[in-house]
Design a protein around this motif. Structure first.
Motif, PDB file in Angstrom:
ATOM      1  N   THR A 112       3.368  -8.908   3.370  1.00 49.20           N
ATOM      2  CA  THR A 112       3.432  -8.395   4.755  1.00 49.20           C
ATOM      3  C   THR A 112       4.958  -9.311   5.427  1.00 49.20           C
ATOM      4  O   THR A 112       5.195 -10.024   4.797  1.00 49.20           O
ATOM      5  CB  THR A 112       2.526  -8.204   5.579  1.00 49.20           C
ATOM      6  N   GLY A 138       1.887  -2.104  -2.117  1.00 49.31           N
ATOM      7  CA  GLY A 138       1.851  -2.192  -1.063  1.00 49.31           C
ATOM      8  C   GLY A 138       3.492  -2.460  -0.422  1.00 49.31           C
ATOM      9  O   GLY A 138       3.918  -1.395  -1.618  1.00 49.31           O
ATOM     10  N   THR A 139       4.444  -2.305   0.191  1.00 40.90           N
ATOM     11  CA  THR A 139       5.463  -2.054   1.286  1.00 40.90           C
ATOM     12  C   THR A 139       6.380  -3.347   1.053  1.00 40.90           C
ATOM     13  O   THR A 139       5.899  -3.999   2.140  1.00 40.90           O
ATOM     14  CB  THR A 139       5.596  -1.075   2.233  1.00 40.90           C
TER      15      THR A 139
END
Lengths: 281, 135
Positions: A112, A138-139
């Motif tokens: 993150t 995930g991004t």
């Protein structure tokens, strides 16, 4: 935190799938963190294990665990849950025959923005490209700004810089934790244990040899996972030094550790082969 | 095929840093710091990083030894503890509690050191208690 929880759930489902696959894609085990009532540490998850225990924090050098397991089981096929730093560490280890890229499945996890910031990480998403088998969950987020100490350091005169490191290295208790935790430190004999270079029983180690030997050995190798700094009992900002060396290696030798699995590390080549820029020759 | 980490406490001093032993197929292969430990918080000294080195060391004593003549012979725990209890009782009866000194150790846990001083004071009835950190 909600996003992170969803990501962990998604990761557990992917790990379960890879462990239970009924075809040749089935993995013998997956290296990841396991959280129990005792605490959290690296673990080899196998089919039937409780994947609710799979966790993402705190960070440990999982690449070293994978290397250990691949060496013990030369025919096994393991997965590894890898953040950007773990993936970069694996790239440099693969180049030095410490891991076998064809026998691993990279389960990448993008950090993150908060995590990237905490680590001053320039490259917080694992790159699936080098690996025959990989996926990234995930991004991916942008890299975070570097440690502010780097900018402060660059404003210093040579004399101030020397004083800065003298002050920092004076705190060293010679635990060798920076070396022991490092995924790129796998030499069988270590210069830091050679009495020729490091006299035993002297604290702090004479300035500046101990730390500069290690720093030079980390050039074209350090992938900025920051494990050394995290385990340092004296809170020496080791990665400031390694970041500066990595930048020099990038500028002089056009080499970025962990970036491209097909580019040989320049310090492993002969001078004729090394891509030293013309201006420096 | 099993790799796991077993949580334990470093035995080298009284700080009690949190460490994991890396265990591969039942054999200890390394040490990792416990990053969530409230005291050591992921850091160790050089002894902690090598806290596994004595576990399988050939010089490690694995059974009690009883002195006989110029040498030692191996004994069971029951036999060794009975002998110690008998001799401590005899010495206390013959020479009194003041003939004892108890040396505790920084390598033991707080609880073990507490037990030792309790034993000295409540059972043997002496205040002669000291510890290795003053040597």
């Amino acid at each position: 935190m909600a996003g992170q929880n969803t990501l962990t759930e998604e990761l557990r489902a992917h790990v379960a799938e890879k462990l239970q696959a009924a075809d040749s894609s089935q993995l013998d085990g997956v290296v990841a963190l396991r959280r129990t009532s005792e605490g959290t540490a690296p673990h080899l998850f196998r089919e039937g294990d409780d994947l609710a225990q799979l966790a993402l924090n705190p960070r440990y050098p999982l690449a070293s665990v994978l290397s250990l397991l691949q060496k013990r089981y030369p025919d096994a096929h393991f997965g590894i849950v890898a953040r950007g730093c773990d993936a970069r560490a694996l790239v440099e280890m693969a180049k030095r025959d410490q891991v076998d890229a064809d026998r691993l499945y990279l389960l990448g996890v993008a950090c993150t923005a908060e995590e990237a910031e905490e680590c001053y990480c320039a490259d917080p998403a694992p790159d699936p490209e080098p690996w025959p088998q990989a996926e990234v969950l995930g991004t991916p987020v942008e890299g975070a700004p570097p440690n502010p100490i780097v900018a402060e350091y660059e404003e210093m005169s040579l004399e101030e810089r020397r004083a800065f490191w003298r002050q920092q290295f004076l705190k060293c208790i010679k635990c060798y934790g920076c070396r022991d935790i490092c995924p790129e430190c796998f030499c069988e004999s270590c210069a830091l244990e050679d009495p020729l270079w490091v006299e035993r029983g002297i604290l702090a180690p004479p300035f500046p040899m101990f730390h500069l030997i290690r720093a030079m050995h980390m050039s074209a190798r350090c992938v900025a996972c920051r494990q050394c700094e995290l385990v340092c009992p004296a809170h020496i900002p080791l990665t400031v030094l390694y970041d500066l060396i990595r930048r020099d290696v990038g500028e002089m030798l056009e080499y970025m550790p962990g970036a491209d699995i097909d580019v040989e590390p320049p310090l492993s080549l002969t001078l004729e082969e090394a891509p030293v820029k013309a201006s420096l020759e | 095929m099993e790799y796991k980490n077993v949580l334990t406490t470093c035995v080298y001093c009284g700080c009690g840093c949190g460490i994991y032993f890396e265990v591969l197929d039942g054999e200890i292969v390394g040490v990792l710091p416990d990053k969530e430990h409230p005291i050591s918080r992921g850091s160790l000294c050089i002894k902690g990083w090598n806290a596994d080195s004595f576990v399988n060391h050939p010089d490690r004593l694995k059974t009690p030894l009883i002195r006989e003549g110029d040498g030692f012979r191996e004994a069971t725990w029951d036999e060794a503890l009975s002998l110690v209890a008998d001799r401590l009782g005899e010495i206390r009866d013959e020479s009194g509690p003041g003939s004892f000194g108890f040396l505790a150790s920084a390598k033991c846990t707080n609880e073990e050191n507490y037990l030792l001083q309790k034993f000295a004071r409540a059972v043997i009835k002496t205040n002669n208690v000291d510890h290795c950190a003053r040597l």
